[in-house]
Write a protein that holds these residues in place. Structure first.
Motif, PDB file in Angstrom:
ATOM      1  N   MET A   1       0.819  -1.196   0.000  1.00  0.00           N
ATOM      2  CA  MET A   1       0.000   0.000   0.000  1.00  0.00           C
ATOM      3  C   MET A   1       0.863   1.260   0.000  1.00  0.00           C
ATOM      4  SD  MET A   1      -3.184  -0.763  -0.170  1.00  0.00           S
ATOM      5  CE  MET A   1      -3.928   0.745   0.397  1.00  0.00           C
ATOM      6  N   LEU A   2       1.977   1.219   0.743  1.00  0.00           N
ATOM      7  CA  LEU A   2       2.865   2.372   0.805  1.00  0.00           C
ATOM      8  C   LEU A   2       3.466   2.667  -0.562  1.00  0.00           C
ATOM      9  CD1 LEU A   2       4.356   4.532   2.418  1.00  0.00           C
ATOM     10  CD2 LEU A   2       6.102   2.802   2.979  1.00  0.00           C
ATOM     11  N   PHE A   3       3.964   1.616  -1.229  1.00  0.00           N
ATOM     12  CA  PHE A   3       4.553   1.800  -2.550  1.00  0.00           C
ATOM     13  C   PHE A   3       3.505   2.305  -3.539  1.00  0.00           C
ATOM     14  CE2 PHE A   3       7.720  -1.624  -1.225  1.00  0.00           C
ATOM     15  CZ  PHE A   3       8.686  -0.693  -0.925  1.00  0.00           C
ATOM     16  N   ARG A   4       2.295   1.757  -3.465  1.00  0.00           N
ATOM     17  CA  ARG A   4       1.234   2.173  -4.378  1.00  0.00           C
ATOM     18  C   ARG A   4       0.901   3.643  -4.165  1.00  0.00           C
ATOM     19  NH1 ARG A   4      -4.465   2.039  -3.851  1.00  0.00           N
ATOM     20  NH2 ARG A   4      -5.526   2.101  -5.871  1.00  0.00           N
ATOM     21  N   SER A   5       0.817   4.078  -2.906  1.00  0.00           N
ATOM     22  CA  SER A   5       0.521   5.481  -2.610  1.00  0.00           C
ATOM     23  C   SER A   5       1.597   6.401  -3.164  1.00  0.00           C
ATOM     24  CB  SER A   5       0.379   5.680  -1.105  1.00  0.00           C
ATOM     25  OG  SER A   5      -0.669   4.899  -0.584  1.00  0.00           O
ATOM     26  N   LYS A   6       2.855   5.965  -3.031  1.00  0.00           N
ATOM     27  CA  LYS A   6       3.953   6.780  -3.549  1.00  0.00           C
ATOM     28  C   LYS A   6       3.921   6.864  -5.072  1.00  0.00           C
ATOM     29  CE  LYS A   6       7.211   6.218   0.285  1.00  0.00           C
ATOM     30  NZ  LYS A   6       8.556   5.773   0.690  1.00  0.00           N
ATOM     31  N   ILE A   7       3.570   5.737  -5.717  1.00  0.00           N
ATOM     32  CA  ILE A   7       3.508   5.736  -7.175  1.00  0.00           C
ATOM     33  C   ILE A   7       2.407   6.675  -7.658  1.00  0.00           C
ATOM     34  CG2 ILE A   7       2.908   4.327  -9.174  1.00  0.00           C
ATOM     35  CD1 ILE A   7       4.352   2.002  -7.836  1.00  0.00           C
ATOM     36  N   ILE A   8       1.232   6.614  -7.000  1.00  0.00           N
ATOM     37  CA  ILE A   8       0.133   7.499  -7.374  1.00  0.00           C
ATOM     38  C   ILE A   8       0.531   8.959  -7.168  1.00  0.00           C
ATOM     39  CG2 ILE A   8      -2.221   8.200  -6.784  1.00  0.00           C
ATOM     40  CD1 ILE A   8      -2.816   5.296  -6.111  1.00  0.00           C
ATOM     41  N   ALA A   9       1.256   9.245  -6.071  1.00  0.00           N
ATOM     42  CA  ALA A   9       1.703  10.614  -5.809  1.00  0.00           C
ATOM     43  C   ALA A   9       2.666  11.090  -6.891  1.00  0.00           C
ATOM     44  CB  ALA A   9       2.366  10.681  -4.431  1.00  0.00           C
ATOM     45  N   VAL A  10       3.576  10.191  -7.338  1.00  0.00           N
ATOM     46  CA  VAL A  10       4.513  10.558  -8.402  1.00  0.00           C
ATOM     47  C   VAL A  10       3.764  10.823  -9.701  1.00  0.00           C
ATOM     48  CG1 VAL A  10       6.377   9.682  -9.851  1.00  0.00           C
ATOM     49  CG2 VAL A  10       6.477   9.354  -7.379  1.00  0.00           C
ATOM     50  N   LYS A  11       2.772   9.984 -10.007  1.00  0.00           N
ATOM     51  CA  LYS A  11       1.977  10.197 -11.220  1.00  0.00           C
ATOM     52  C   LYS A  11       1.349  11.584 -11.216  1.00  0.00           C
ATOM     53  CE  LYS A  11       0.472   5.446 -12.206  1.00  0.00           C
ATOM     54  NZ  LYS A  11      -0.714   4.548 -12.280  1.00  0.00           N
ATOM     55  N   THR A  12       0.801  11.962 -10.064  1.00  0.00           N
ATOM     56  CA  THR A  12       0.127  13.258  -9.952  1.00  0.00           C
ATOM     57  C   THR A  12       1.123  14.409 -10.020  1.00  0.00           C
ATOM     58  OG1 THR A  12      -1.582  12.237  -8.578  1.00  0.00           O
ATOM     59  CG2 THR A  12      -1.421  14.645  -8.526  1.00  0.00           C
ATOM     60  N   ALA A  13       2.234  14.276  -9.287  1.00  0.00           N
ATOM     61  CA  ALA A  13       3.219  15.355  -9.227  1.00  0.00           C
ATOM     62  C   ALA A  13       3.897  15.579 -10.579  1.00  0.00           C
ATOM     63  CB  ALA A  13       4.263  15.051  -8.146  1.00  0.00           C
ATOM     64  N   GLU A  14       4.193  14.499 -11.279  1.00  0.00           N
ATOM     65  CA  GLU A  14       4.906  14.622 -12.548  1.00  0.00           C
ATOM     66  C   GLU A  14       3.977  14.752 -13.743  1.00  0.00           C
ATOM     67  OE1 GLU A  14       7.684  11.460 -12.947  1.00  0.00           O
ATOM     68  OE2 GLU A  14       8.851  12.024 -11.160  1.00  0.00           O
ATOM     69  N   ASP A 211      -7.285   3.460 -14.403  1.00  0.00           N
ATOM     70  CA  ASP A 211      -7.920   4.150 -13.284  1.00  0.00           C
ATOM     71  C   ASP A 211      -7.569   3.444 -11.980  1.00  0.00           C
ATOM     72  OD1 ASP A 211      -9.585   5.492 -11.514  1.00  0.00           O
ATOM     73  OD2 ASP A 211     -11.097   5.819 -13.052  1.00  0.00           O
ATOM     74  N   ASP A 212      -6.821   4.132 -11.114  1.00  0.00           N
ATOM     75  CA  ASP A 212      -6.406   3.542  -9.846  1.00  0.00           C
ATOM     76  C   ASP A 212      -7.590   3.215  -8.939  1.00  0.00           C
ATOM     77  OD1 ASP A 212      -3.498   3.563 -10.062  1.00  0.00           O
ATOM     78  OD2 ASP A 212      -3.690   5.736 -10.095  1.00  0.00           O
ATOM     79  N   ARG A 213      -8.736   3.849  -9.183  1.00  0.00           N
ATOM     80  CA  ARG A 213      -9.898   3.598  -8.321  1.00  0.00           C
ATOM     81  C   ARG A 213     -10.364   2.153  -8.405  1.00  0.00           C
ATOM     82  NH1 ARG A 213     -14.305   7.548 -10.373  1.00  0.00           N
ATOM     83  NH2 ARG A 213     -13.472   6.697 -12.335  1.00  0.00           N
ATOM     84  N   PHE A 214     -10.185   1.541  -9.574  1.00  0.00           N
ATOM     85  CA  PHE A 214     -10.688   0.187  -9.773  1.00  0.00           C
ATOM     86  C   PHE A 214      -9.648  -0.894  -9.475  1.00  0.00           C
ATOM     87  CE2 PHE A 214     -13.339   2.521 -13.076  1.00  0.00           C
ATOM     88  CZ  PHE A 214     -14.394   2.696 -12.192  1.00  0.00           C
ATOM     89  N   TRP A 215      -8.419  -0.499  -9.191  1.00  0.00           N
ATOM     90  CA  TRP A 215      -7.357  -1.464  -8.897  1.00  0.00           C
ATOM     91  C   TRP A 215      -6.948  -1.314  -7.438  1.00  0.00           C
ATOM     92  CZ3 TRP A 215      -6.030  -5.324 -12.095  1.00  0.00           C
ATOM     93  CH2 TRP A 215      -6.404  -5.204 -13.441  1.00  0.00           C
ATOM     94  N   LYS A 216      -7.547  -2.119  -6.585  1.00  0.00           N
ATOM     95  CA  LYS A 216      -7.254  -2.066  -5.158  1.00  0.00           C
ATOM     96  C   LYS A 216      -5.870  -2.664  -4.904  1.00  0.00           C
ATOM     97  CE  LYS A 216     -11.382  -0.503  -4.892  1.00  0.00           C
ATOM     98  NZ  LYS A 216     -11.598   0.954  -4.827  1.00  0.00           N
ATOM     99  N   ALA A 217      -5.067  -1.904  -4.169  1.00  0.00           N
ATOM    100  CA  ALA A 217      -3.671  -2.290  -3.914  1.00  0.00           C
ATOM    101  C   ALA A 217      -2.908  -2.453  -5.222  1.00  0.00           C
ATOM    102  CB  ALA A 217      -3.590  -3.574  -3.094  1.00  0.00           C
ATOM    103  N   GLY A 218      -3.458  -1.914  -6.311  1.00  0.00           N
ATOM    104  CA  GLY A 218      -2.777  -1.978  -7.595  1.00  0.00           C
ATOM    105  C   GLY A 218      -2.876  -3.327  -8.283  1.00  0.00           C
ATOM    106  N   LEU A 219      -3.537  -4.319  -7.660  1.00  0.00           N
ATOM    107  CA  LEU A 219      -3.550  -5.671  -8.212  1.00  0.00           C
ATOM    108  C   LEU A 219      -4.951  -6.259  -8.347  1.00  0.00           C
ATOM    109  CD1 LEU A 219      -0.561  -7.185  -6.187  1.00  0.00           C
ATOM    110  CD2 LEU A 219      -0.524  -6.414  -8.562  1.00  0.00           C
ATOM    111  N   VAL A 220      -5.858  -5.915  -7.437  1.00  0.00           N
ATOM    112  CA  VAL A 220      -7.195  -6.504  -7.407  1.00  0.00           C
ATOM    113  C   VAL A 220      -8.160  -5.582  -8.148  1.00  0.00           C
ATOM    114  CG1 VAL A 220      -9.062  -7.351  -5.951  1.00  0.00           C
ATOM    115  CG2 VAL A 220      -6.684  -7.618  -5.213  1.00  0.00           C
TER     116      VAL A 220
END
Length: 266
Positions: A1-14, A211-220
């Protein structure tokens, strides 16, 4: 979850999707000219099952009153002879073959993985990937059935293996898994869009729906508005269930019930 949150933050920031137009692509040829299921690749598995059943039918009248005698197929126990105990390995063959064939049929009916930036080429690649993956899976099924068949022959006292040799029936399954992994790795490399391909010059840049909303924990994958039961995985090569579709939960319940039934029979 931590890695996924960081990846989403990078997507938004960049601004990964800045300037891209999110596009949904549909190809009617997938419905009008569906990918044919490779039925002939199912013949080896069916042949192994048929040969096992025929051998068991011939051997059954000559079996002793109790089966097992410390053999691995029955967990080292002796059980009374009955059609269920004698043909337990055949039940395993039928379960594995039926389950995975059914899942493959679902995959063939599921929506294809189309790249919005290059729909025609990506659909061709998806067809090739699906065909290779299905052939490898059906080959694995035949080899798994062969492992069950070899266990059945030992249960029916047509041969005996002891010590390290008791693991020999597992070799066909191990070979099948290796084949599937090799095909999946090659298909994964082929799935990546070759350099230089893409949209024609001057065409608006498009991005697929990620869409990250539909991929829980990036996998489900959970999307109640998506009618698909199975969809392509987000990472790597393969397919996953859409847990937002009630039919997916019904499928899971059937699989669990079948496994529990086999465990009780064993």
């Amino acid at each position: 979850m931590l890695f996924r949150s960081k990846i989403i933050a990078v997507k938004t920031a960049e601004g990964w999707f800045t300037g891209l137009r999110q596009t949904v692509v549909a190809d009617t040829s997938w419905r009008t000219q569906p990918q044919p299921f490779p039925v002939r690749w199912l013949i080896p598995a069916v042949s192994v099952i048929a040969a096992t059943i025929l051998t068991g039918a011939i051997r059954y009248p000559h079996l002793p009153a109790h089966l097992g005698a410390g053999l691995a197929p029955l967990g080292g126990r002796r059980v009374p002879r009955s059609p269920v105990s004698a043909f337990a390995m055949v039940l395993g063959q039928l379960y594995v073959t039926g389950l995975w064939t059914g899942l493959l049929v679902l995959i063939y009916r599921s929506r294809p993985d189309i790249d919005a930036a290059d729909p025609a080429a990506s659909l061709r690649r998806y067809r090739r990937l699906l065909d290779r993956y299905a052939r490898a899976t059906l080959t694995l099924l035949a080899l798994v059935d062969l492992t069950f068949g070899l266990d059945a022959l030992q249960l029916w006292q047509l041969y005996h293996l002891y010590g390290a040799g008791a693991a020999l029936p597992l070799l066909p399954t191990a070979a099948g898994v290796l084949i599937l992994i090799t095909v999946a790795m090659r298909a994964g490399r082929a799935r990546i869009r070759p350099a230089g391909s893409g949209q024609p010059p001057g065409r608006a840049v498009a991005a697929g729906r990620d869409d990250d909303r539909f991929w829980k924990a990036g996998l489900v994958y959970i999307n109640r508005t998506d009618p698909a039961i199975m969809v392509s995985t987000r990472i790597g090569v393969g397919w996953t269930l859409n847990l937002g579709n009630p039919a997916a939960w019904l499928l899971i319940a059937v699989i669990v019930a079948a496994v529990a039934g086999l465990a009780v029979i064993r």
